[in-house]
Enzyme design. Structure first.
Site, PDB file in Angstrom:
ATOM      1  N   LYS B  74       0.884  -1.189   0.105  1.00 48.69           N
ATOM      2  CA  LYS B  74      -0.125   0.172  -0.056  1.00 48.69           C
ATOM      3  C   LYS B  74       0.890   1.181  -0.159  1.00 48.69           C
ATOM      4  CE  LYS B  74      -3.694   1.743   2.656  1.00 48.69           C
ATOM      5  NZ  LYS B  74      -4.799   1.573   4.075  1.00 48.69           N
ATOM      6  N   SER B 149      -9.739   1.424   2.919  1.00 47.05           N
ATOM      7  CA  SER B 149      -8.952   2.216   2.194  1.00 47.05           C
ATOM      8  C   SER B 149      -7.649   1.161   1.343  1.00 47.05           C
ATOM      9  CB  SER B 149      -8.140   3.265   2.707  1.00 47.05           C
ATOM     10  OG  SER B 149      -7.310   2.941   3.810  1.00 47.05           O
ATOM     11  N   SER B 173      -9.802  -0.701   7.259  1.00 47.91           N
ATOM     12  CA  SER B 173      -9.383  -0.878   5.744  1.00 47.91           C
ATOM     13  C   SER B 173      -8.504  -1.918   5.417  1.00 47.91           C
ATOM     14  CB  SER B 173      -8.342   0.576   5.973  1.00 47.91           C
ATOM     15  OG  SER B 173      -8.937   1.858   5.776  1.00 47.91           O
TER      16      SER B 173
END
EC number: 6.3.5.7
Lengths: 97, 474
Positions: B74, B149, B173
């Site tokens: 990420k 996310s 997330s």
């Protein structure tokens, strides 16, 4: 919440907001505040003390842990504007004001 | 594809890290135009793969556990020399100057980073639609979101480019995208994994964790990335919390009243079927009360924006990132942050500034922190009666892109996941079977919550049920 209050919060948080943005945010922030206000009903004012569990301050010795200068090149390379190894910013003190 | 399968093939020589990286790249080349899981694809992966391939050819003992395993990361986690944007325009040109601790540990274990993945800007969102670089699509149905996310990381695994990816979880997330993409998502105990080199969103809530195709892989990665770190003083050791025992069968607590909150009927059916299967396997299911958890989302939307407004104050275009010059310093701040942040970041910064402002601090932040403390007590009391708490991970399967334009509607997707971050306990999301939407089978997720430090229990029950496919076919 008024539009002026939203614009003021914008200034406090160092973000310029357009009138249209402020207008839209006004409604959104109002409905979010309305929703999060329920915590007030669950915790009365007499019970504001909190326990933080196992989280507590942890200190270490004040020692330099990396070779001096080992990151300087990479960090100065990230400067948006530079003069030699100096970071260039706008004047903070304005002689005219 | 799982890490453990790759490892076996690498060891036998039937497949090599070079081939694995080449295959990862060709999946990306073929599918990522439509999915947009990746922000950057790294061109040094091949070189690392060659080294790893030689390492296996040399053979012998002590080949590091992740040697040659391609991973996606990420893009709010720093990898030295790579762009770290957090999917924000304000960091569009920012190159990380050091490795996050999790990256260093993965590197030491031999992992290969093939690319950085898309996310909601600064990890703020539940759909990956808040990225400054455009949304990621769900590989199972590209008209739908992958969750967020960590949506890019979930999509990168779900589309088959990598066996696993790192994400971060502040309010769900990792677990919610895992649920939407049919993966295993682990949110460790707060402090189990170092936050050094993660871009802070809500510092008292953030944890890095994993998105994988199996529970075993989640455990393998967790063992590598977890542990004390002198660079993050909130990290915990194995003895910080008492041992959380594994058992033959477990007692699960179901917070019935909490589940009344807007769960889709067919998701609830899957959940009941899952409970039935647990019962059939000899586990015990009891109803529990967690009344304060129902207010968790409200407390979260006080604590988190408060921390966001403080943490994002550092992005001002002065020392790094994108600067938009103004007449003077103040104008430069105002311009850089106005241009640099997207709508959700602005919303949360303003909200945080408001709840922390003098006069409102006690009414909002003070009370939310007190509530959080009471939630922890409430949960600890429940854990004296049950071994695990079980809920659906999210109330719905993946929703359509653009479907949730109202911020509060989006926030509600996290209703079952945020209490876990507020209380700091670990949780895992596992596939719970599929539901039909417009003729497409979409995955759902079940969330198991363990006491602090209870990852071993999550892996144990996870392995027991995940290997038994009957839990997933429903």
């Amino acid at each position: 919440m008024t539009k002026e209050e939203i614009l003021h919060l914008g200034t406090l948080s160092r973000m310029r907001l357009s009138d249209a943005e402020a207008e839209k945010l006004k409604g959104e922030i109002d409905s979010i505040l309305d929703y999060i206000g329920q915590v007030n009903e669950l915790v009365d004012d007499g019970h504001l003390e909190k326990k933080v569990g196992l989280v507590h301050n942890v200190f270490r010795d004040d020692e330099v842990t990396n070779e001096p200068g080992s990151y300087s090149g990479a960090l100065t390379a990230a400067f948006p504007e530079r003069e030699g190894n100096y970071l260039k910013v706008k004047k903070i003190l304005n002689p005219d004001s | 594809m799982t890490i453990s399968e790759l490892r076996k093939k690498f060891l036998s020589g039937e497949y090599t890290p070079k081939e694995a990286v080449a295959d990862a790249k060709s999946v990306i080349a073929e599918k990522d135009k439509n999915i947009h899981a990746y922000l950057d694809v790294f061109d040094d992966a091949e070189k690392m793969a060659e080294e790893a391939t030689s390492r296996y050819q040399e053979g012998g003992e002590n080949i590091p556990p992740l040697c040659g395993v391609p991973l996606a990361i990420k893009n709010n986690i720093l990898i030295e020399g790579k762009r770290a944007t957090a999917a924000s325009k304000i960091l569009d040109n920012y190159v990380a100057t050091y490795d996050a601790t999790v990256i260093k540990r993965l590197r030491d274990a031999g992992a290969i980073f093939v690319g950085s993945t898309n996310l909601d800007e600064f990890a703020m969102g539940s759909s990956t639609e808040n990225s400054a670089y455009g949304p990621t699509k769900n590989p199972i149905d590209p008209s739908r979101v992958p969750g967020g996310s960590s949506g890019g990381s979930a999509a990168a695994v779900a589309m088959g480019s990598v066996p696993a990816a790192l994400g971060t979880d502040t309010g769900g997330s990792i677990r919610q995208p895992a649920s939407y993409c049919g993966l295993v998502g682990l949110k460790p105990t707060y402090g189990a994994v170092s936050r050094y080199g993660l871009m802070a969103m809500g510092s008292s809530l953030d944890q890095a964790g994993t998105l994988t195709n199996s529970v075993e892989d989640a455990e393998t990665l967790f063992k590598v990335i977890s542990g004390r770190d002198p660079h993050d003083m909130t990290t915990i050791g194995p003895d910080t919390y008492g041992a959380v025992a594994t058992k033959e069968t477990y007692t699960f607590g179901v917070p019935r009243a909490f589940l009344g909150q807007g769960v889709d009927a067919d998701v609830m059916e899957r959940f009941e079927a899952h409970l039935d299967q647990l019962r059939a396997d000899g586990h015990k299911i009891v109803d529990i009360e967690l009344p304060l958890f129902e207010a968790g989302l409200a407390a979260y939307y006080i604590v988190m924006p408060a921390e966001v407004s403080s943490n994002l104050a550092r992005y001002d275009g002065i020392r790094y990132g994108v600067r938009k010059e103004g007449e003077n310093l103040l104008e430069t701040y105002l311009n850089s942050r106005a241009d640099g942040f997207g709508a959700e970041a602005k919303r949360r910064i303003l909200l945080g500034t408001y709840v922390l402002s003098s006069g409102y601090f006690d009414a909002y932040y003070g009370k939310a922190e007190a509530l959080r403390s009471k939630m922890r007590d409430e949960l600890n009391a429940v854990f004296t009666q049950v071994d695990l708490v079980v809920t659906p991970t999210a109330p719905t399967p993946a929703f359509k892109l653009g479907e949730k334009s109202d911020p509060l509607a989006m926030y509600r997707e996290d209703i079952f996941t945020v209490p876990v971050n507020l209380t700091g306990v670990p949780a895992i999301s596992l596939p719970m079977g599929e539901v039909d939407r417009e003729g497409i089978s979409l995955p759902t997720g079940v969330q198991y919550i363990a006491p602090h430090g209870g990852e071993a229990r999550l892996f144990d029950i996870g392995r027991k049920i995940y290997d038994a496919k009957r839990y997933n076919n429903g």
